[in-house]
Motif scaffolding. Structure first.
Motif, mmCIF file in Angstrom:
data_model
loop_
_atom_site.group_PDB
_atom_site.id
_atom_site.type_symbol
_atom_site.label_atom_id
_atom_site.label_comp_id
_atom_site.label_asym_id
_atom_site.label_seq_id
_atom_site.Cartn_x
_atom_site.Cartn_y
_atom_site.Cartn_z
ATOM 1 N N LEU A 1 -6.059 12.336 -9.916
ATOM 2 C CA LEU A 1 -5.348 11.282 -9.195
ATOM 3 C C LEU A 1 -4.913 11.824 -7.837
ATOM 4 O O LEU A 1 -4.406 12.946 -7.731
ATOM 5 N N ARG A 2 -5.132 11.025 -6.808
ATOM 6 C CA ARG A 2 -4.722 11.408 -5.448
ATOM 7 C C ARG A 2 -3.444 10.654 -5.092
ATOM 8 O O ARG A 2 -3.451 9.431 -4.996
ATOM 9 N N ILE A 3 -2.357 11.408 -4.920
ATOM 10 C CA ILE A 3 -1.056 10.800 -4.622
ATOM 11 C C ILE A 3 -0.734 11.065 -3.158
ATOM 12 O O ILE A 3 -0.522 12.212 -2.741
ATOM 13 N N GLY A 4 -0.693 10.017 -2.368
ATOM 14 C CA GLY A 4 -0.320 10.143 -0.969
ATOM 15 C C GLY A 4 1.188 10.102 -0.822
ATOM 16 O O GLY A 4 1.866 9.256 -1.420
ATOM 17 N N VAL A 5 1.736 11.020 -0.027
ATOM 18 C CA VAL A 5 3.185 11.113 0.170
ATOM 19 C C VAL A 5 3.462 11.109 1.665
ATOM 20 O O VAL A 5 2.964 11.980 2.394
ATOM 21 N N ILE A 6 4.241 10.154 2.106
ATOM 22 C CA ILE A 6 4.621 10.043 3.510
ATOM 23 C C ILE A 6 6.143 9.969 3.593
ATOM 24 O O ILE A 6 6.790 9.467 2.671
ATOM 25 N N SER A 7 6.715 10.484 4.673
ATOM 26 C CA SER A 7 8.176 10.600 4.750
ATOM 27 C C SER A 7 8.695 10.070 6.079
ATOM 28 O O SER A 7 8.056 10.232 7.127
ATOM 29 N N PHE A 8 9.884 9.448 6.008
ATOM 30 C CA PHE A 8 10.540 8.884 7.196
ATOM 31 C C PHE A 8 12.026 9.232 7.178
ATOM 32 O O PHE A 8 12.624 9.382 6.113
ATOM 33 N N LEU B 1 0.551 4.449 10.205
ATOM 34 C CA LEU B 1 0.030 5.536 9.386
ATOM 35 C C LEU B 1 -0.274 5.167 7.940
ATOM 36 O O LEU B 1 -1.131 5.800 7.313
ATOM 37 N N VAL B 2 0.416 4.166 7.393
ATOM 38 C CA VAL B 2 0.193 3.828 5.984
ATOM 39 C C VAL B 2 -1.255 3.405 5.722
ATOM 40 O O VAL B 2 -1.853 3.847 4.732
ATOM 41 N N PRO B 3 -1.877 2.543 6.561
ATOM 42 C CA PRO B 3 -3.289 2.205 6.296
ATOM 43 C C PRO B 3 -4.197 3.435 6.295
ATOM 44 O O PRO B 3 -5.121 3.538 5.479
ATOM 45 N N GLU B 4 -3.921 4.376 7.181
ATOM 46 C CA GLU B 4 -4.711 5.615 7.245
ATOM 47 C C GLU B 4 -4.563 6.416 5.960
ATOM 48 O O GLU B 4 -5.552 6.912 5.394
ATOM 49 N N LEU B 5 -3.327 6.555 5.481
ATOM 50 C CA LEU B 5 -3.094 7.301 4.245
ATOM 51 C C LEU B 5 -3.618 6.542 3.038
ATOM 52 O O LEU B 5 -4.164 7.140 2.106
ATOM 53 N N ARG B 6 -3.477 5.242 3.048
ATOM 54 C CA ARG B 6 -3.919 4.419 1.916
ATOM 55 C C ARG B 6 -5.397 4.624 1.617
ATOM 56 O O ARG B 6 -5.827 4.633 0.451
ATOM 57 N N ALA B 7 -6.183 4.816 2.661
ATOM 58 C CA ALA B 7 -7.625 5.008 2.489
ATOM 59 C C ALA B 7 -7.963 6.346 1.846
ATOM 60 O O ALA B 7 -9.090 6.553 1.383
ATOM 61 N N LYS B 8 -6.976 7.251 1.793
ATOM 62 C CA LYS B 8 -7.221 8.601 1.277
ATOM 63 C C LYS B 8 -6.631 8.839 -0.101
ATOM 64 O O LYS B 8 -6.775 9.946 -0.642
ATOM 65 N N CYS B 9 -5.924 7.858 -0.664
ATOM 66 C CA CYS B 9 -5.196 8.140 -1.903
ATOM 67 C C CYS B 9 -5.331 6.993 -2.896
ATOM 68 O O CYS B 9 -5.766 5.888 -2.555
ATOM 69 N N ASP B 10 -4.945 7.279 -4.138
ATOM 70 C CA ASP B 10 -4.934 6.265 -5.203
ATOM 71 C C ASP B 10 -3.561 5.623 -5.345
ATOM 72 O O ASP B 10 -3.459 4.447 -5.665
ATOM 73 N N VAL B 11 -2.512 6.406 -5.139
ATOM 74 C CA VAL B 11 -1.124 5.933 -5.215
ATOM 75 C C VAL B 11 -0.410 6.424 -3.966
ATOM 76 O O VAL B 11 -0.543 7.593 -3.596
ATOM 77 N N LEU B 12 0.347 5.534 -3.321
ATOM 78 C CA LEU B 12 1.046 5.912 -2.095
ATOM 79 C C LEU B 12 2.550 5.832 -2.315
ATOM 80 O O LEU B 12 3.094 4.771 -2.624
ATOM 81 N N VAL B 13 3.228 6.973 -2.129
ATOM 82 C CA VAL B 13 4.673 7.085 -2.311
ATOM 83 C C VAL B 13 5.317 7.338 -0.954
ATOM 84 O O VAL B 13 4.915 8.246 -0.224
ATOM 85 N N ALA B 14 6.317 6.534 -0.612
ATOM 86 C CA ALA B 14 7.053 6.708 0.639
ATOM 87 C C ALA B 14 8.407 7.343 0.352
ATOM 88 O O ALA B 14 9.197 6.810 -0.434
ATOM 89 N N LEU B 15 8.672 8.498 0.963
ATOM 90 C CA LEU B 15 9.989 9.116 0.924
ATOM 91 C C LEU B 15 10.751 8.581 2.127
ATOM 92 O O LEU B 15 10.459 8.947 3.264
ATOM 93 N N CYS B 16 11.698 7.717 1.878
ATOM 94 C CA CYS B 16 12.395 7.021 2.962
ATOM 95 C C CYS B 16 13.859 7.453 2.979
ATOM 96 O O CYS B 16 14.661 6.947 2.187
ATOM 97 N N HIS B 17 14.189 8.384 3.868
ATOM 98 C CA HIS B 17 15.587 8.808 3.980
ATOM 99 C C HIS B 17 16.330 7.754 4.806
ATOM 100 O O HIS B 17 16.687 7.964 5.965
ATOM 101 N N SER B 18 16.552 6.634 4.171
ATOM 102 C CA SER B 18 17.138 5.463 4.847
ATOM 103 C C SER B 18 17.665 4.526 3.779
ATOM 104 O O SER B 18 17.153 4.499 2.655
#
Length: 634
Positions: free
Chosen positions: A182-189, A218-235
């Protein structure tokens, strides 16, 4: 015999099966299913140990060492688990200050070492990660064996500061026991306000962009590379219309297509739960933002965030079919009693033991002495010797520096806010007379990274400054019978600036125009006169939204912290004199009107001896409720 099945026959059969409740069984054959678990810590603020450094006692309501026990239990329940931290881990208590003060070495930061041992998969940054400067932050994260990511901060000129995102590859088992990669994409803000809050440390070095605009890019770019996309949102969760540069942007981030789960932070609240009311796009019971599962795990290690995602394989992709969200607490409070729901993890305790011992030795050193006790139990009644002491220390520190810089002709004022006013039931200042250790002085000014800053402001700007600070009080209706809540708990106490060197009244029966009878040296304030006002860099650079300071000229950026100014004030005299006067008072209401606020239970004996205050009983769990009348000046 061959039986011909027409489309109508097939549809009819499906309908018949649905009546038997079997259509789900057919759907189950459409692809393998897998359950994965996302675990989150956030806003740890270096509370690794379950220890109160300010009062030198155990504290079972905080600590990664307690959360670690929940982490291990959660992994046993669901082996397909990933663990994330969502920022503000690096700064926040004396342990953090002690570690930051040590000479740089080759060993990893003690908390990063602990996180490594716990098996963190990735982490994002919070706004407080920058408080000790970029060099310290970069040294902390550069050699971590797990990924640190941050999408909306880049170096000045556009070069990456950290990777915007990462893709984790994990082999997990589906419900039938078959393994899948499984490819888990992780992006942070994080909040772009870091450019104001830490302006002196960041200006010209990094740039921060809007959370939502960065996600849309950036989310569309990451979405194309992963199966599940998790956003770490310090907000946090702001429910108003989106505006560029928003601090609490999580709800609007959830509207960006392609995100499967959001891990929240920054607001120091719990979601799902009673901290948030359901609003348009917010389900505070199920833990959803625009239908996207989301969790916020409190602060200082009070909770572990848990999101369980049910996935189904559909061709080459995995689809999130369902989700369960919870914030698991380490304790439960009933009345004034704390019930521990977990125990400390021995491995985590051992991992931080050396730094913990060093911190204890450091903060027990003598700092000075007081000629009278001081406490913060009755700040909301207009009695605040703790902030008065901070203001006196700031004036003593800044006065010679301003004179040397040629600004000594300006009358000098000082602005400070109460910080320890019941953030938690035992989060009050209470220092007896006599010798004072460093930990107690640190308690007077908990923000160790704030630096002394002096602004020039006119009388009119100062009145507007004070006006904005009064948002901490609710609007009291004199015509309403019964006692009314005085304090708006949604406004943090650190935004209630009081300005020493003036006297003034606050009329809480008015929604605006609350500041009255402002006087300087006994005379009505001249709105055109210019003053030098000592504050901190956070406030001077825009923190707290004080519009009155937006165009204020900065006269001095001192090299020392506000806490250092307080330490120097103690060292300058064998015994510090405690001032029992506060610059502000409540303006009398048209007729007697009763109000209440909550304070620490340790204040009960003091309330019983007061002529102005009355004990109303228990307040929110762990607090005592205090009543008073606004029918006359206090």
């Amino acid at each position: 015999m061959t039986i011909a099945i027409t489309r109508r026959t097939a549809l009819g059969a499906a309908a018949y099966l649905a009546t038997l409740g079997l259509s789900d069984a057919l759907a189950a054959d459409s692809g393998p299913r897998m359950r994965i678990r996302l675990l989150e810590t956030s806003d740890l603020h270096m509370f690794v140990m379950d220890w109160d450094y300010y009062h030198a006692k155990p504290d079972p309501t905080v600590g990664l060492t307690r959360v670690a026990t929940l982490i291990r239990a959660a992994r046993r329940e669901s082996p397909n688990a990933l663990l994330f931290d969502n920022g503000d881990f690096l700064q926040g208590n004396p342990l953090a200050d002690y570690i930051a003060a040590q000479p740089p070495g080759t060993e990893p930061h003690p908390l990063v070492a602990t996180m490594t041992a716990l098996g963190y998969d990735a982490a994002g940054l919070g706004n407080h990660e920058f408080n000790y400067g970029l060099d310290f932050l970069e040294a902390t994260v550069q050699n971590a064996p797990f990924s640190f990511v941050c999408a909306n901060v880049v170096r000045a000129g556009g070069a990456p500061f950290l990777p915007s995102y990462t893709v984790l590859k994990r082999v997990f088992k589906d419900e039938a026991g078959a393994e899948h990669e499984l490819r888990i994409g992780v992006i942070s803000f994080l909040p772009p306000q870091i450019m104001s809050w830490d302006k002196a440390r960041l200006e010209g070095k990094v740039e921060a962009s809007d959370i939502v605009l960065t996600a849309r890019r950036l989310v569309p770019e990451l979405r194309a590379k992963c199966d599940v996309l998790v956003a770490l949102c310090h907000s946090g969760i702001g429910t108003g219309a989106w505006a560029e540069g928003e601090e609490h942007a999580a709800l609007h981030l959830a509207a960006v297509p392609g995100i499967d789960a959001i891990l929240l932070g920054h607001a120091h609240r719990v979601f799902p739960g009673k901290d948030y009311a359901s609003a348009d796009g917010v389900d505070a019971v199920a833990g959803r933002l625009h239908g996207v599962p989301a969790v916020m795990p409190g602060f200082w290690g009070s909770h572990l965030g848990v999101i369980d995602l049910g996935l189904r394989r559909d061709g080459e992709r995995w689809i999130v079919e369902k989700a369960d969200v919870e914030a698991r607490p380490i304790y439960r409070r009933e009345g004034g009693t704390v019930h521990e729901l977990t125990t400390a993890d021995g491995a985590v305790t051992a991992s931080i033991a050396a730094a913990h011992r060093g911190t204890l030795s450091w903060i027990e050193q003598p700092a000075g002495a007081l000629d009278a006790p001081i406490h913060s139990y009755f700040v909301w009644a207009g009695y605040d010797p703790t902030t008065a002491l901070v203001n006196a220390a700031q004036i003593a520190y800044a006065k010679p520096l301003l004179a040397a810089a040629g600004f000594g002709v300006l009358p000098l004022l000082s602005a400070a806010a109460p910080y320890r006013v019941g953030y938690k039931p035992d989060s009050f200042i209470d220092i007896p007379a006599g010798p004072v250790p460093m930990r107690a002085v640190a308690d007077l000014y908990i923000y160790s990274s704030n630096t002394v800053t002096v602004v020039k402001a006119t009388g009119a700007q100062i009145v507007a400054w004070l006006e904005w600070a009064t948002r901490v009080f609710n609007t009291i209706d004199p015509s309403t019978a019964g006692s009314q809540p005085l304090v708006n708990r949604k406004i943090p106490s650190y935004n209630f600036d009081t300005i020493a060197g003036l006297t003034y009244a606050i009329n809480v029966t008015k929604p605006s125009g609350r500041i009255a009878d402002v006087r300087f040296e006994g005379k009505p304030l001249d709105l055109t006169r210019e003053f030098a006002v000592v504050t901190n860099n956070y406030r001077a650079d825009g923190g707290g939204g004080f519009a009155a300071l937006k165009d204020a000229e900065i006269l001095l950026r001192a090299p020392d912290t506000n806490r250092d100014a307080v330490f120097r004030y103690f060292r300058a005299s064998p015994t510090v004199h405690v001032h029992d006067t506060t610059p502000w008072r409540f303006a009398p209401a048209e007729r007697p009107v009763e109000v209440w606020f909550d304070t620490g239970k340790a204040a009960v004996p003091l309330i019983e001896g007061s002529k102005e205050l009355v004990l109303l009983g228990d307040g929110e769990p762990g607090y005592a409720r205090v009543g008073m009348s606004l029918g006359r000046e206090i």
